[in-house]
Design an enzyme around this catalytic site. Structure first.
Site, short mmCIF file in Angstrom:
data_model
loop_
_atom_site.label_atom_id
_atom_site.label_comp_id
_atom_site.label_asym_id
_atom_site.label_seq_id
_atom_site.Cartn_x
_atom_site.Cartn_y
_atom_site.Cartn_z
CE1 TYR A 195 -45.16 51.32 67.27
CE2 TYR A 195 -42.97 52.08 67.88
CZ TYR A 195 -43.82 51.07 67.49
OH TYR A 195 -43.31 49.80 67.30
CG ASP A 225 -42.35 47.07 65.70
OD1 ASP A 225 -41.22 47.00 65.21
OD2 ASP A 225 -42.61 46.80 66.90
CE LYS A 253 -58.61 42.59 66.15
NZ LYS A 253 -58.59 41.14 65.95
CG ASP A 294 -56.86 38.58 64.07
OD1 ASP A 294 -57.10 39.15 62.98
OD2 ASP A 294 -57.77 38.29 64.88
#
Ligand code: NAD
Ligand code: IPM
Ligand code: MN
Length: 360
Positions: free
Chosen positions: A137, A243, A187, A219
């Site tokens: 972001y 988010d 991740k 995931d």
């Protein structure tokens, strides 16, 4: 009579509708708290672009400097989607300006609303601790670079270790205080930042031996949250993953309109920004049918965190939960009630709860 101060940034789309509903509830419960609320308003997002050409204008910053707490509705909408400055940039600038690195997003399947979850017989109650001022972001460099016959575009995922540590520590502390398990989502099979995230998490785990820690790739976490939501009590993750997973949690509990959030700098009793998890919902804006629950719960969190009024926080939370059992409900929850009707139901409920407490 004690006075609490509040800065209201209603924003765009359904923002003003849900904010107004939540403020009516706040006014009603403040009577029971024996204090009054002094409200100030300012512009943010699309509205601020229209008035000042800036989604986070200086006037709003000046009011934030003086505020005890900030309540936000939502920003954004199709009319600004192609504008050179986007409304969302105002919200991001504000989070950074206020130094609000922790975003707490509780979710639960409310009693009485089990049938609205896409899963049958699901139970879910948890909280997402989302890092809020780092990652993709805010990372630099970012932007477009024109190449001969092509375009290169860059976003940067940047974190300092210290930025990871403070949010992960906050989540561990919360899990420890409430005897909950913690899932760290990353991740780490691909991203360097996630590898460091995992190192930091494992290091902190030594200091919180009472907290059962699980690591999950984002995931797999997304899939497992859908299949086994009850496994997730406290989730800690970086900005973008948080988010996405918090909207997933909104789907899980039946409506995004049910989720409120706190954006804070870690220490209770300090200034924070409180806002529903949902956006400006352009598809239903102006119809008077938005679900104000997320905004009301955000007010509850605000009262508890920034004003240190835990009893009034509980009162709002109970009144909302009981109203969701009682109905009538807004259309996102399968009902036909307007925002106004549901708001009145919650206010009446709050009054009844206070009466009940006085008698017992
Ligand atoms: P959204 O959250 O606004 O809406 C997604 C869906 O959920 C829509 O169908 C909407 O009608 C429904 N919904 C959301 N809140 C609801 C409520 N309170 N009651 C009933 N239904 C509700 O997401 P979007 O459509 O992807 O985004 C719209 C705009 O909002 C975009 O400009 C986006 O950037 C912005 N946005 C802002 C915030 C924020 O201000 N914090 C958060 C998310 C999105
Ligand atoms: C949210 C929103 C914001 C985010 C947008 C509007 C900048 O989606 O609060 O979840 O991505 O943080
Ligand atoms: Mn979001």
């Amino acid at each position: 009579m004690a006075t609490h101060q509040l800065l209201v940034l209603a924003g765009d789309g359904i923002g003003p509708e849900v904010t107004q509903a939540a403020l009516r509830l706040l006014d009603a419960v403040s009577e029971f708290g024996g204090w009054s609320v002094e409200k100030e308003e300012a512009d943010i997002g699309g509205r601020a672009i229209d008035r000042f050409g800036d989604p986070f204008p200086a006037e709003t910053r000046a009011k934030i400097d003086k505020a005890e707490a900030v309540l936000l509705g939502a920003v954004g909408g199709p009319s600004w989607d192609n504008a050179p400055k986007r409304p969302e940039a105002g919200l991001l600038a504000m989070r950074q300006y206020m130094g609000l690195w922790a975003n707490l997003r509780p979710f639960r399947i409310f009693p009485g609303l089990e049938h609205l979850s896409p899963l049958s017989n699901a139970t879910a109650q948890g909280v997402v601790f989302r890092e809020l001022t780092g990652g993709l972001y805010f990372g630099e460099p970012r932007g477009r670079r024109f190449l001969p016959g092509d375009l290169e575009v860059v976003d940067t995922l940047r974190y300092r270790r210290s930025e990871m540590e403070r949010i992960i520590r906050l989540a561990f502390q919360y899990a420890s205080d409430h005897h909950l398990s913690l899932t760290s989502v990353d991740k780490a099979n691909v991203l360097e930042s996630s590898r460091v995230w995992r190192e930091v998490t494992n290091e902190l785990a030594q200091k919180f031996p009472d907290v059962a820690l699980t690591h999950r790739y984002v995931d797999a976490a997304a899939m497992d949250l859908v299949l086994n939501p009850a496994r997730y009590q406290v989730i800690v993750t970086e900005n973008l993953f948080g988010d996405i997973l918090s909207d997933l949690a909104g789907g899980l509990v039946g409506s995004l309109g049910l989720l409120g959030s706190s954006s804070v700098a870690g220490t209770p009793g300090t200034r924070g920004l409180f806002e529903p998890v949902h956006g400006s919902a352009p598809d239903i804006a102006g119809k008077g049918i938005a679900n104000p629950t997320g905004a009301m719960l955000s007010v509850a969190y605000l009262v508890g965190w920034s004003w240190s009024e835990p009893e009034i926080q509980r009162l709002i939370e109970e009144a909302v939960a009981e109203s969701l059992v009682e109905g009538p409900l807004t259309p996102d929850l399968g009902g036909t009630a307007s925002t106004e009707e549901f708001t009145q139901t919650v206010i009446n409920r709050a009054r009844k709860i206070v009466q009940r407490r006085k008698i017992s």
